[in-house]
Scaffold this active site. Sequence first.
Site, PDB file in Angstrom:
ATOM      1  N   ARG A   2       0.839  -1.190   0.000  1.00  0.00           N
ATOM      2  CA  ARG A   2       0.000   0.000   0.000  1.00  0.00           C
ATOM      3  C   ARG A   2       0.876   1.242   0.000  1.00  0.00           C
ATOM      4  NH1 ARG A   2      -3.456  -2.717  -1.604  1.00  0.00           N
ATOM      5  NH2 ARG A   2      -5.556  -3.054  -0.796  1.00  0.00           N
ATOM      6  N   HIS A  46      -0.287  -0.710  -9.919  1.00  0.00           N
ATOM      7  CA  HIS A  46      -1.015  -1.612  -9.016  1.00  0.00           C
ATOM      8  C   HIS A  46      -1.384  -2.921  -9.730  1.00  0.00           C
ATOM      9  CE1 HIS A  46      -3.429  -1.542  -5.041  1.00  0.00           C
ATOM     10  NE2 HIS A  46      -3.311  -2.796  -5.443  1.00  0.00           N
TER      11      HIS A  46
HETATM   12  C1  GLV Z   1      -5.353  -5.320  -3.905  1.00  0.00           C
HETATM   13  O1  GLV Z   1      -4.676  -4.363  -3.725  1.00  0.00           O
HETATM   14  C2  GLV Z   1      -5.984  -6.080  -2.857  1.00  0.00           C
HETATM   15  O2  GLV Z   1      -5.992  -5.610  -1.719  1.00  0.00           O
HETATM   16  O3  GLV Z   1      -6.496  -7.162  -3.146  1.00  0.00           O
END
Ligand code: GLV
Length: 314
Positions: free
Chosen positions: A223, A278
């Site tokens: 994160r 991401h």
């Molecule tokens: C992606 O970031 C998740 O938390 O699955």
Amino acid sequence: MKVLVHIDDAEQWRDALAERLPEAEVITSSAPAAQRREADYLAVWKPPEGLLREPAALKGIVNLGAGVDALLNNPGLPEGVPIVKLRDAGMAELIGDYVRYGILHFQRDFDRYRRQQHAREWREHALVEKSNWPVGVLGLGAIGAKVAAMVAADGFPVHGWSRSPKSLAGITCHHGDAGLDDLLERVKSLVLLLPDTPATRQIIDARALARLPEGASLINPGRGTLIDEAALLTALGPGDDPASVGRLRGAILDAFPEEPLPEASPLWAHPRVWITPHMAGPTPLGEALDQVAAALRAFEAGEAQETVDPDAGY
Ligand code: GLV
């Protein structure tokens, strides 16, 4: 039971879930409002605030991802409704591959060779053996533990850290504040796989970065909120020539406090930062849907199952 699905590609998830749960009526968030109101369960990823408020008698929520930060921070989240999240569900292995790529990038000097290529410079660097390349993994949940095991299986000494004590075969486990300092001082690559909670926000600040050995590298498929971005930029130093390189050799970043990463972010243009959108751990549909179906059945049957602790944040 009536299940409302909200995620990109919701129709695909709806159809695949309906196949696994023939006893359920599965709809998406584009169904009429009257149907949405009757939903017993939500299976959602980053739902809009209003959607969370619609069902009149919600019995449970399944988070279609591993991190529950977005859901717990959503002002529309009804209080007291139990939440189940995906656990690994095939994400851990994909994230493990991302991390292994990141470690090798630095351990085998791909960053240096890329720079040398621009200068047409043919010069080999002495190899640092894997056994001399300790890796730190912060966060030993379902994903962190698996990633740590994958990296250890490759032959790297692995140090893992969690807030409370854990014991994992083949991993040197640390915990608590003192354990974190101890780990940071030892590792050449630091991997962040902690959840975003009030306790982990900006855990990688100037103080933590200063503890890393000179020339350490950072890999963050977790994160973005785990890192103090200003401190990261300072630790990297401004540029690429030897005079402007800080103690941090480079950073491979997949997650950011604001996504998409704003165009104005200085990270985009930094010569020793690698940015991915991401993508480290996309959720493979199959395993995830098995977990969703099992969670919904357990809710319906009133069976005990592991739910999210909203106060802990995971
Ligand atoms: C992606 O970031 C998740 O938390 O699955």
